[in-house]
Motif scaffolding. Structure first.
Motif, PDB file in Angstrom:
ATOM      1  N   ILE B  92       0.879  -1.171   0.000  1.00 22.45           N
ATOM      2  CA  ILE B  92       0.000   0.000   0.000  1.00 22.45           C
ATOM      3  C   ILE B  92       0.914   1.218   0.000  1.00 22.45           C
ATOM      4  N   TYR B  93       0.910   1.945  -1.119  1.00 22.63           N
ATOM      5  CA  TYR B  93       1.765   3.133  -1.258  1.00 22.63           C
ATOM      6  C   TYR B  93       0.924   4.349  -0.866  1.00 22.63           C
ATOM      7  N   VAL B  94       1.310   4.990   0.231  1.00 21.87           N
ATOM      8  CA  VAL B  94       0.506   6.098   0.760  1.00 21.87           C
ATOM      9  C   VAL B  94       1.181   7.438   0.478  1.00 21.87           C
ATOM     10  N   PHE B  95       0.390   8.424   0.040  1.00 20.70           N
ATOM     11  CA  PHE B  95       0.916   9.791  -0.050  1.00 20.70           C
ATOM     12  C   PHE B  95      -0.073  10.748   0.614  1.00 20.70           C
ATOM     13  N   ASP B  96       0.415  11.952   0.886  1.00 21.74           N
ATOM     14  CA  ASP B  96      -0.385  12.965   1.582  1.00 21.74           C
ATOM     15  C   ASP B  96      -0.959  13.918   0.532  1.00 21.74           C
ATOM     16  N   LEU B  97      -2.288  13.967   0.451  1.00 23.92           N
ATOM     17  CA  LEU B  97      -2.944  14.814  -0.568  1.00 23.92           C
ATOM     18  C   LEU B  97      -2.615  16.296  -0.392  1.00 23.92           C
ATOM     19  N   THR B  98      -2.226  16.686   0.833  1.00 25.05           N
ATOM     20  CA  THR B  98      -1.968  18.112   1.090  1.00 25.05           C
ATOM     21  C   THR B  98      -0.513  18.501   0.855  1.00 25.05           C
ATOM     22  N   ARG B  99       0.365  17.493   0.617  1.00 27.11           N
ATOM     23  CA  ARG B  99       1.794  17.813   0.422  1.00 27.11           C
ATOM     24  C   ARG B  99       2.294  17.241  -0.895  1.00 27.11           C
ATOM     25  N   PRO B 100       2.353  18.069  -1.941  1.00 20.91           N
ATOM     26  CA  PRO B 100       2.790  17.586  -3.262  1.00 20.91           C
ATOM     27  C   PRO B 100       4.162  16.898  -3.230  1.00 20.91           C
ATOM     28  N   ALA B 101       5.020  17.281  -2.291  1.00 23.94           N
ATOM     29  CA  ALA B 101       6.353  16.651  -2.204  1.00 23.94           C
ATOM     30  C   ALA B 101       6.246  15.149  -1.961  1.00 23.94           C
ATOM     31  N   THR B 102       5.126  14.710  -1.382  1.00 28.52           N
ATOM     32  CA  THR B 102       4.981  13.285  -1.065  1.00 28.52           C
ATOM     33  C   THR B 102       4.497  12.458  -2.256  1.00 28.52           C
ATOM     34  N   TYR B 103       4.101  13.158  -3.346  1.00 32.01           N
ATOM     35  CA  TYR B 103       3.712  12.372  -4.540  1.00 32.01           C
ATOM     36  C   TYR B 103       4.458  12.778  -5.804  1.00 32.01           C
ATOM     37  N   LYS B 104       5.449  13.632  -5.657  1.00 32.86           N
ATOM     38  CA  LYS B 104       6.163  14.056  -6.875  1.00 32.86           C
ATOM     39  C   LYS B 104       7.015  12.913  -7.464  1.00 32.86           C
ATOM     40  N   ASN B 105       7.471  11.948  -6.601  1.00 33.79           N
ATOM     41  CA  ASN B 105       8.291  10.819  -7.109  1.00 33.79           C
ATOM     42  C   ASN B 105       7.446   9.565  -7.336  1.00 33.79           C
ATOM     43  N   ILE B 106       6.130   9.713  -7.354  1.00 35.49           N
ATOM     44  CA  ILE B 106       5.243   8.534  -7.322  1.00 35.49           C
ATOM     45  C   ILE B 106       5.497   7.556  -8.482  1.00 35.49           C
ATOM     46  N   GLU B 107       5.687   8.098  -9.689  1.00 34.66           N
ATOM     47  CA  GLU B 107       5.876   7.210 -10.860  1.00 34.66           C
ATOM     48  C   GLU B 107       7.136   6.364 -10.692  1.00 34.66           C
ATOM     49  N   LYS B 108       8.212   7.037 -10.304  1.00 30.76           N
ATOM     50  CA  LYS B 108       9.503   6.361 -10.113  1.00 30.76           C
ATOM     51  C   LYS B 108       9.393   5.330  -8.982  1.00 30.76           C
ATOM     52  N   ASP B 109       8.724   5.723  -7.908  1.00 37.01           N
ATOM     53  CA  ASP B 109       8.572   4.833  -6.746  1.00 37.01           C
ATOM     54  C   ASP B 109       7.788   3.568  -7.112  1.00 37.01           C
ATOM     55  N   ILE B 110       6.661   3.758  -7.827  1.00 37.49           N
ATOM     56  CA  ILE B 110       5.814   2.593  -8.171  1.00 37.49           C
ATOM     57  C   ILE B 110       6.552   1.664  -9.129  1.00 37.49           C
ATOM     58  N   GLN B 111       7.278   2.268 -10.049  1.00 39.63           N
ATOM     59  CA  GLN B 111       8.071   1.467 -10.995  1.00 39.63           C
ATOM     60  C   GLN B 111       9.089   0.618 -10.213  1.00 39.63           C
ATOM     61  N   TYR B 112       9.726   1.237  -9.243  1.00 39.14           N
ATOM     62  CA  TYR B 112      10.726   0.546  -8.417  1.00 39.14           C
ATOM     63  C   TYR B 112      10.059  -0.582  -7.604  1.00 39.14           C
ATOM     64  N   LEU B 113       8.902  -0.272  -7.002  1.00 40.97           N
ATOM     65  CA  LEU B 113       8.209  -1.284  -6.185  1.00 40.97           C
ATOM     66  C   LEU B 113       7.754  -2.467  -7.045  1.00 40.97           C
ATOM     67  N   ASN B 114       7.286  -2.155  -8.261  1.00 39.28           N
ATOM     68  CA  ASN B 114       6.867  -3.227  -9.177  1.00 39.28           C
ATOM     69  C   ASN B 114       8.032  -4.152  -9.503  1.00 39.28           C
ATOM     70  N   SER B 115       9.233  -3.569  -9.622  1.00 39.82           N
ATOM     71  CA  SER B 115      10.401  -4.394  -9.950  1.00 39.82           C
ATOM     72  C   SER B 115      10.786  -5.285  -8.762  1.00 39.82           C
ATOM     73  N   ILE B 116      10.473  -4.839  -7.550  1.00 41.58           N
ATOM     74  CA  ILE B 116      10.833  -5.642  -6.367  1.00 41.58           C
ATOM     75  C   ILE B 116       9.845  -6.767  -6.112  1.00 41.58           C
ATOM     76  N   ILE B 117       8.550  -6.467  -6.204  1.00 45.57           N
ATOM     77  CA  ILE B 117       7.579  -7.549  -5.956  1.00 45.57           C
ATOM     78  C   ILE B 117       6.809  -7.834  -7.250  1.00 45.57           C
TER      79      ILE B 117
END
Lengths: 275, 173
Positions: B92-117
């Motif tokens: 479960i990848y959680v980000f904060d809707l009120t803080r854009p800094a918490t979702y600016k790397n989302i694409e890169k992060d999800i790609q990385y997580l997909n490669s791990i599991i």
């Protein structure tokens, strides 16, 4: 004080009038000041910020300003009430010590009874021979045997996920799934933090408990033990774990369900707990 | 000799490991506590290492035991120890809707997580919906550079159970 002007001389009357003229403003100001002081609400409003400021200052600087004094008072109080404190704590401490000693005596008595029963047993003769050959006192050998490790709990855990394949225990305890998960998390954390190549965390000590872990490719076995653990005991445990793995863990498991849990819990119980 | 205890119940319950991850302060522990204990606290206590707990949910009439790993937040997912993700069936990848800094790397992060599991289920969750005006919701979501699966509020409990149900359904399918 009221003054009867009819009784005053002309000179005093003049003096009174001059006083009235000269002190008129001061008297008005004094009256105003008195009113303000007597008006409780207005007075509170004015004084409260100063009190709050002082309280804040006190809060911030209390340790610096009063630490020594408070410590001194506390110390004096403690010294003067020493006997009271001892009287208060003594029964509880006494009960704890009594319980501990009686438990230890019980276990010692049990051990000695067993040893007496076995005086002429093969084990006893073996200890006598060991004692002669290795120069170790027979009593030391007996004590060593009495404090021998005991397996209290055993867990079979999927290596990376921390999911429980099975568990067995001598007593009822907390949620075993969570214990297995946390053990795995601690293992992962330690192994990542120190990054010692392919090395694994293989022992955790907690109070009187020792948790020995033996790692395999896809799972690990964790045993919670009490008692003392010598190098030869570790070797004995390791052999027992290897024999368990050889006997029961040939097939690979993909999905963990309750049937798997039941099956492996039975194996663990049979092999490690109710042997 | 004491009788050996087994942790068993009726039926044939499956167990799965699920990771709660994301940047720091996004509300992972609050979602975890809301889901497990139905509790929320305003106090922010940063997670050190990892906390593990379990909850059994019912998915389509079958019990599913979720072993949840609430891990310490990191700005980027490649900074999280890889070993935490091993053996996980869901993330479960959680980000904060009120803080854009918490979702600016989302694409890169999800790609990385997909490669791990690889083959595992990943759900993208926007938390703290209670802090967004309902009129601004669409505008905020349009700024997130990834498809958001569900919006939650750990504070009010909104959609928290649904989020785990959503994940649970995919885990057993």
């Amino acid at each position: 004080m009221t003054i009867d002007e009819n009784k005053l001389s002309e000179e005093d009357l003049h003096l009174l009038k001059i006083k009235e003229i000269l002190l008129k403003e001061d008297r008005a100001e004094l009256s105003n000041l008195r009113n303000r002081l007597e008006d409780e609400e207005a007075f509170n409003k004015r004084i409260t910020p100063y009190i709050e400021q002082h309280i804040d200052h006190l809060k911030m600087n209390f340790p610096d300003q009063y630490n020594e004094m408070v410590s001194k008072i506390f110390e004096e109080k403690l010294m003067s009430s020493r006997q009271d404190i001892i009287d208060l704590l003594a029964p509880s401490i006494g009960i704890m010590i009594k319980k501990f000693i009686s438990l230890q005596f019980e276990s010692l008595k049990e051990g000695i009874d067993n040893q007496v029963k076995n005086t002429f047993s093969a084990k006893s003769w073996s200890n006598k021979f060991k004692s002669i050959f290795y120069g170790v006192k027979e009593s030391d050998l007996i004590l060593q045997e009495m404090d021998k490790y005991q397996i209290q709990e055993v867990y079979l855990i999927q290596r990376h996920s921390g999911l429980l394949f099975g568990s067995a225990s001598k007593s009822v305890n907390l949620d075993k799934d969570v214990i297995a998960g946390m053990l795995t998390a601690i293992k992962s954390f330690a192994e990542d933090a120190f990054q010692q190549g392919e090395q694994d965390l293989d022992m955790i000590e907690y109070g009187t408990y020792k948790i020995v872990m033996q790692n395999f490719k896809t799972y690990y076995i964790a045993l919670a033990l009490t008692g003392s653990l010598s190098a030869s005991d570790k070797n004995q445990i390791s052999n027992s774990v290897l024999s368990f793995a050889d006997r029961y863990l040939g097939k690979s498991i993909t999905d963990i369900d309750e049937n798997i849990l039941k099956e492996y819990s039975n194996y663990l119980d049979k092999h490690f707990i109710n042997t | 000799m004491l009788k050996t205890e087994y942790n068993l119940s009726q039926g044939n319950m499956i167990s799965k490991k699920v990771i709660l991850t994301g940047s720091f302060g996004v509300g992972k522990t609050s979602l975890f506590n809301q889901f497990i204990y139905n509790k929320f606290s305003d106090k922010y206590l940063t997670t050190i290492g990892v906390k593990v707990n379990k909850k059994v949910i019912n998915v389509g009439g079958n019990d599913l035991s979720l072993l949840l790993w609430d891990i310490a937040g990191e700005v980027s997912q490649d900074k999280v120890p890889t070993s935490y993700f091993l053996g996980a069936s869901g993330i479960i990848y959680v980000f904060d809707l009120t803080r854009p800094a918490t979702y600016k790397n989302i694409e890169k992060d999800i790609q990385y997580l997909n490669s791990i599991i690889s083959g595992g289920v990943i759900k993208v969750v926007g938390n703290k919906i209670d802090l967004i005006d309902s009129g601004n919701k669409d505008e905020v979501i349009s700024k997130v550079p990834y498809n958001v699966d569900i919006l939650t509020s750990a504070k009010t409990g909104e959609n928290v159970e649904d989020m785990f149900q959503l994940l649970g359904k995919e885990l057993v399918s």
